[in-house]
Design a protein around this motif. Sequence first.
Motif, PDB file in Angstrom:
ATOM      1  N   TYR A 238      -6.191  -1.772  -5.953  1.00 29.15           N
ATOM      2  CA  TYR A 238      -5.264  -0.657  -5.768  1.00 29.15           C
ATOM      3  C   TYR A 238      -5.783   0.315  -4.701  1.00 29.15           C
ATOM      4  O   TYR A 238      -5.022   0.766  -3.836  1.00 29.15           O
ATOM      5  CB  TYR A 238      -5.045   0.069  -7.096  1.00 29.15           C
ATOM      6  CG  TYR A 238      -4.091   1.223  -7.004  1.00 29.15           C
ATOM      7  CD1 TYR A 238      -2.719   1.011  -6.869  1.00 29.15           C
ATOM      8  CD2 TYR A 238      -4.551   2.532  -7.028  1.00 29.15           C
ATOM      9  CE1 TYR A 238      -1.841   2.073  -6.762  1.00 29.15           C
ATOM     10  CE2 TYR A 238      -3.678   3.600  -6.933  1.00 29.15           C
ATOM     11  CZ  TYR A 238      -2.321   3.364  -6.800  1.00 29.15           C
ATOM     12  OH  TYR A 238      -1.460   4.425  -6.689  1.00 29.15           O
ATOM     13  N   LEU A 239      -7.089   0.613  -4.736  1.00 34.35           N
ATOM     14  CA  LEU A 239      -7.672   1.503  -3.724  1.00 34.35           C
ATOM     15  C   LEU A 239      -7.584   0.885  -2.326  1.00 34.35           C
ATOM     16  O   LEU A 239      -7.345   1.588  -1.339  1.00 34.35           O
ATOM     17  CB  LEU A 239      -9.127   1.828  -4.069  1.00 34.35           C
ATOM     18  CG  LEU A 239      -9.342   2.692  -5.311  1.00 34.35           C
ATOM     19  CD1 LEU A 239     -10.831   2.798  -5.630  1.00 34.35           C
ATOM     20  CD2 LEU A 239      -8.728   4.073  -5.117  1.00 34.35           C
ATOM     21  N   ALA A 240      -7.754  -0.432  -2.242  1.00 33.72           N
ATOM     22  CA  ALA A 240      -7.639  -1.111  -0.944  1.00 33.72           C
ATOM     23  C   ALA A 240      -6.207  -1.037  -0.412  1.00 33.72           C
ATOM     24  O   ALA A 240      -6.001  -0.842   0.791  1.00 33.72           O
ATOM     25  CB  ALA A 240      -8.083  -2.565  -1.074  1.00 33.72           C
ATOM     26  N   ILE A 241      -5.233  -1.182  -1.302  1.00 29.27           N
ATOM     27  CA  ILE A 241      -3.822  -1.075  -0.888  1.00 29.27           C
ATOM     28  C   ILE A 241      -3.560   0.320  -0.329  1.00 29.27           C
ATOM     29  O   ILE A 241      -2.936   0.471   0.735  1.00 29.27           O
ATOM     30  CB  ILE A 241      -2.885  -1.405  -2.073  1.00 29.27           C
ATOM     31  CG1 ILE A 241      -2.982  -2.894  -2.412  1.00 29.27           C
ATOM     32  CG2 ILE A 241      -1.444  -1.014  -1.755  1.00 29.27           C
ATOM     33  CD1 ILE A 241      -2.323  -3.278  -3.719  1.00 29.27           C
ATOM     34  N   LEU A 242      -4.043   1.348  -1.031  1.00 25.80           N
ATOM     35  CA  LEU A 242      -3.895   2.724  -0.538  1.00 25.80           C
ATOM     36  C   LEU A 242      -4.601   2.922   0.798  1.00 25.80           C
ATOM     37  O   LEU A 242      -4.069   3.556   1.713  1.00 25.80           O
ATOM     38  CB  LEU A 242      -4.433   3.721  -1.563  1.00 25.80           C
ATOM     39  CG  LEU A 242      -3.641   3.879  -2.855  1.00 25.80           C
ATOM     40  CD1 LEU A 242      -4.367   4.839  -3.795  1.00 25.80           C
ATOM     41  CD2 LEU A 242      -2.243   4.382  -2.573  1.00 25.80           C
ATOM     42  N   PHE A 243      -5.796   2.377   0.909  1.00 26.22           N
ATOM     43  CA  PHE A 243      -6.596   2.484   2.133  1.00 26.22           C
ATOM     44  C   PHE A 243      -5.851   1.872   3.321  1.00 26.22           C
ATOM     45  O   PHE A 243      -5.761   2.480   4.390  1.00 26.22           O
ATOM     46  CB  PHE A 243      -7.945   1.796   1.908  1.00 26.22           C
ATOM     47  CG  PHE A 243      -8.869   1.830   3.077  1.00 26.22           C
ATOM     48  CD1 PHE A 243      -9.484   3.016   3.463  1.00 26.22           C
ATOM     49  CD2 PHE A 243      -9.158   0.672   3.782  1.00 26.22           C
ATOM     50  CE1 PHE A 243     -10.358   3.036   4.541  1.00 26.22           C
ATOM     51  CE2 PHE A 243     -10.029   0.679   4.856  1.00 26.22           C
ATOM     52  CZ  PHE A 243     -10.630   1.874   5.238  1.00 26.22           C
ATOM     53  N   ILE A 244      -5.287   0.694   3.122  1.00 25.37           N
ATOM     54  CA  ILE A 244      -4.549   0.026   4.198  1.00 25.37           C
ATOM     55  C   ILE A 244      -3.298   0.814   4.571  1.00 25.37           C
ATOM     56  O   ILE A 244      -2.971   0.957   5.756  1.00 25.37           O
ATOM     57  CB  ILE A 244      -4.207  -1.431   3.808  1.00 25.37           C
ATOM     58  CG1 ILE A 244      -5.487  -2.270   3.793  1.00 25.37           C
ATOM     59  CG2 ILE A 244      -3.176  -2.032   4.748  1.00 25.37           C
ATOM     60  CD1 ILE A 244      -5.310  -3.667   3.255  1.00 25.37           C
TER      61      ILE A 244
END
Length: 147
Positions: free
Chosen positions: A130-136
């Motif tokens: 989820y954090l990676a999705i937000l980061f991208i």
Amino acid sequence: MTLLQTQTTETINTCYFLALLLIISLTLFPIKLTNKGLYKLSLIPFRTIISFILKGNIIDILANIIGNTLMFIPLGFFSYIKHPSNKTKSIKICLFTTLFVETTQIFLPARLFDVDDLMLNFLGGYIGIYLAILFIKILNKQNRCYF
């Protein structure tokens, strides 16, 4: 592929490998030569979590509940960064990694398979995804996404 894209890919691969190495080092090593008895499986969901909370020892809560979750966040994050168009693949990587770790612990002295660890590890991996999705999404808004 540009030099920046190549360096970004190499950095992501290195971080992904380090996340796996961290998990292995924290869960399988050091192998203690003590005897924990025949109690090698904990299959009742939430048993361990509730026992730590009821004891109220903050060190146990931090080490076991929060630690098991935090340990898998980097794996979830970097598996999604490595495969950004395939959330299912990242979820499977997190699930199979935690299954591998917990199953391997059955065969090691002073280690045990705990279904609560399985749930907490997977939760950490999912938080990382989820954090990676937000980061991208943030990088895409700034036109700075190189992967």
